[in-house]
Scaffold this active site. Structure first.
Site, PDB file in Angstrom:
ATOM      1  N   LYS A  35       0.814  -1.311   0.092  1.00  9.38           N
ATOM      2  CA  LYS A  35       0.118   0.110  -0.039  1.00  9.38           C
ATOM      3  C   LYS A  35       0.957   1.193  -0.006  1.00  9.38           C
ATOM      4  O   LYS A  35       2.082   1.145   0.392  1.00  9.38           O
ATOM      5  CB  LYS A  35      -0.835   0.028   1.347  1.00  9.38           C
ATOM      6  CG  LYS A  35      -0.305   0.104   2.748  1.00  9.38           C
ATOM      7  CD  LYS A  35      -0.996  -0.110   3.798  1.00  9.38           C
ATOM      8  CE  LYS A  35      -0.310   0.095   5.199  1.00  9.38           C
ATOM      9  NZ  LYS A  35      -0.981  -0.639   6.206  1.00  9.38           N
ATOM     10  N   ARG A 129     -11.621   0.128  14.088  1.00  4.87           N
ATOM     11  CA  ARG A 129     -11.232   0.698  12.880  1.00  4.87           C
ATOM     12  C   ARG A 129     -12.279   0.258  11.713  1.00  4.87           C
ATOM     13  O   ARG A 129     -12.955   1.050  11.261  1.00  4.87           O
ATOM     14  CB  ARG A 129      -9.780   0.425  12.643  1.00  4.87           C
ATOM     15  CG  ARG A 129      -9.085   1.660  11.828  1.00  4.87           C
ATOM     16  CD  ARG A 129      -7.801   1.487  11.748  1.00  4.87           C
ATOM     17  NE  ARG A 129      -7.152   0.327  10.818  1.00  4.87           N
ATOM     18  CZ  ARG A 129      -5.951   0.045  10.283  1.00  4.87           C
ATOM     19  NH1 ARG A 129      -5.125   1.315  10.786  1.00  4.87           N
ATOM     20  NH2 ARG A 129      -5.683  -0.627   9.438  1.00  4.87           N
ATOM     21  N   TYR A 267      13.640  31.141   4.547  1.00  6.34           N
ATOM     22  CA  TYR A 267      12.170  31.884   5.267  1.00  6.34           C
ATOM     23  C   TYR A 267      12.587  31.832   6.623  1.00  6.34           C
ATOM     24  O   TYR A 267      12.869  31.096   7.423  1.00  6.34           O
ATOM     25  CB  TYR A 267      11.149  30.723   5.020  1.00  6.34           C
ATOM     26  CG  TYR A 267      10.719  30.756   3.395  1.00  6.34           C
ATOM     27  CD1 TYR A 267      10.381  31.965   2.828  1.00  6.34           C
ATOM     28  CD2 TYR A 267      10.548  29.616   2.656  1.00  6.34           C
ATOM     29  CE1 TYR A 267      10.113  31.978   1.457  1.00  6.34           C
ATOM     30  CE2 TYR A 267      10.241  29.645   1.318  1.00  6.34           C
ATOM     31  CZ  TYR A 267      10.033  30.677   0.757  1.00  6.34           C
ATOM     32  OH  TYR A 267       9.755  30.635  -0.474  1.00  6.34           O
ATOM     33  N   MET A 315       9.453  24.543   0.225  1.00  3.30           N
ATOM     34  CA  MET A 315       8.483  23.399  -0.424  1.00  3.30           C
ATOM     35  C   MET A 315       9.330  22.726  -1.684  1.00  3.30           C
ATOM     36  O   MET A 315       9.063  21.261  -1.634  1.00  3.30           O
ATOM     37  CB  MET A 315       7.315  24.399  -1.350  1.00  3.30           C
ATOM     38  CG  MET A 315       6.220  23.482  -1.720  1.00  3.30           C
ATOM     39  SD  MET A 315       5.147  24.227  -2.882  1.00  3.30           S
ATOM     40  CE  MET A 315       4.210  25.431  -1.629  1.00  3.30           C
TER      41      MET A 315
END
Ligand code: PLP
Length: 392
Positions: A35, A129, A267, A315
């Site tokens: 998965k 779940r 940043y 990013m």
């Protein structure tokens, strides 16, 4: 030229399956889960490597993952663990998957469509779940029995508290509930040939109690589920078990530049140089899965040395310090995860810096980054004993 790529050691993946085969014996179906693009390793490359190592089935979460494997020519049995929409049931049958069953609507629809399907009932044992409580599970089983084309092949459940602790009382309780449900089904005449409960940690800790199938995950990728599982394995004299990590994540230097003392980097001005500094710009960022939590904490490997991250991970870009690596130059390789020379950045280390778990770190490596099958690329495996000795 790729600015970023992953090298997947397919030998390591196959060897991990062989390791589990030795552990659980020939009669257990090994069904590693691929998965989330095989925990970031590429579902097709990985699925094929697992099968080459002797895996019997593959587990997926979503139907689209099964579709991709079938399109790539994977013919092995596929088990879909996640939800399948009522409108997708015909495709599920066409893709020849088996699937988890936990609602009546799915059975009604399969019956109305007159379609065949092998189903795995999910019993609630403490994860809350997907599972059904026993009375409801038995009712669903009786409902399925009325449909001649439907077959109850399996009984499934999932551990809630096995990796996070060395005290496995809760997990043992889940095991007991699972056995109780299996007995109840069999007492009503359901054969349930494929019961399965074990994930990696359970298969490592209790290989004698994996029932008929093991849904291996993280350990098939060569990573221990947690330090607690590793300690528990050592305490059970299973510390010599060797798992081989398979993934190396690389990028290349896009720019090298010198800045004076007192220069801010990135940043938020979160880093200021204290001396004349050489910076290397790497074209990788949090959009690629290189977590922003690594800002000012992590390092990468360049020319066999550590280059610390300066300032915030952006990013698409990350800035590292190569002042002490004078040979670093444009387009040189930088290892984000994996080995270079004698040094290694593990998924566990990255996860620790980023305050998350290694599962998340690897599963979030952006799917669009190319993966290349490269047998032997990851180097020698390390057993829990060896890691323990290293700590001592
Ligand atoms: C992901 C998953 C597994 C594998 O878990 P690991 O901890 O990675 O071994 C097994 N079963 C289910 C239902 C899962 O979702």
């Amino acid at each position: 030229m790729d600015w970023q790529w992953c090298e997947i050691d397919t030998d390591a993946l196959s060897n991990n399956i062989r390791t589990f085969r030795r552990l659980v014996g020939p009669d257990v179906l090994l069904s590693p889960t691929v998965k989330s693009n095989a925990y970031g390793h590429d579902a097709v490359i990985t699925g094929k490597a697992f099968l080459a190592g002797g895996a019997d089935w593959l587990c997926v979460h979503a139907l689209e993952e099964a579709r991709r494997l079938r399109q790539a020519g994977v013919a092995a049995p596929l088990y879909v663990m996640g939800p399948v929409a009522l409108s997708d049931l015909e495709e599920a049958v066409a893709l020849d998957v088996r699937m988890v069953a936990y609602n009546f609507e799915t059975i009604d629809r399969l019956e109305a469509l007159n379609l065949p399907m092998k189903l795995h009932l999910k019993i609630e044992t403490g994860n809350h779940r997907q599972g059904l409580e026993l009375p409801e599970l038995l009712a669903l089983a009786r409902r399925i029995k009325r449909c001649p084309k439907l077959e109850i092949e399996g009984l499934a459940s999932h551990f809630a508290n096995i990796e996070d602790t060395t005290h496995h009382q809760y997990a043992r309780q889940q095991l007991d509930l699972f056995e109780k449900a299996l007995s109840a089904l069999r007492a009503e005449g359901f054969a349930v040939p494929v019961p399965h409960l074990s994930n990696s940690a359970a298969a490592l800790l209790w290989p004698e109690r994996v029932f008929r199938m093991a849904r291996l995950g993280i350990a098939a990728y060569g990573l221990w589920p947690s330090p607690e599982t590793q300690v528990a394995a050592v305490l059970r004299d299973r510390g010599d078990l060797q798992l081989c990590p398979a993934l190396t994540w690389k990028t290349r230097i896009a720019q090298v530049r010198e800045v004076p003392a007192g220069a801010f980097v990135g940043y938020g001005l979160s880093y200021m140089t204290t001396h004349k500094t050489r910076l290397a710009i790497l074209p990788v960022g949090y959009a690629d899965g290189y977590d922003r939590g690594l800002s000012n904490l992590g390092h990468v490997l360049i020319a066999g040395q550590r280059a610390p991250i300066r300032g915030r991970v952006c990013m698409n870009l990350t800035i590292v310090d190569v002042t002490d690596i004078p040979e670093a130059k444009l387009e040189d390789e930088a290892v984000l995860l994996g080995r270079q020379g004698d040094l290694c950045i593990t998924a566990e280390q990255l996860a620790g810096w980023a305050s998350t778990i290694h599962y998340e770190m690897i599963a979030r490596i952006r799917e669009g980054i190319p993966r290349y099958a490269m047998p032997g690329s990851a180097g020698e495996p390390l057993s829990a004993d060896a890691m323990y000795r290293e700590i001592k």
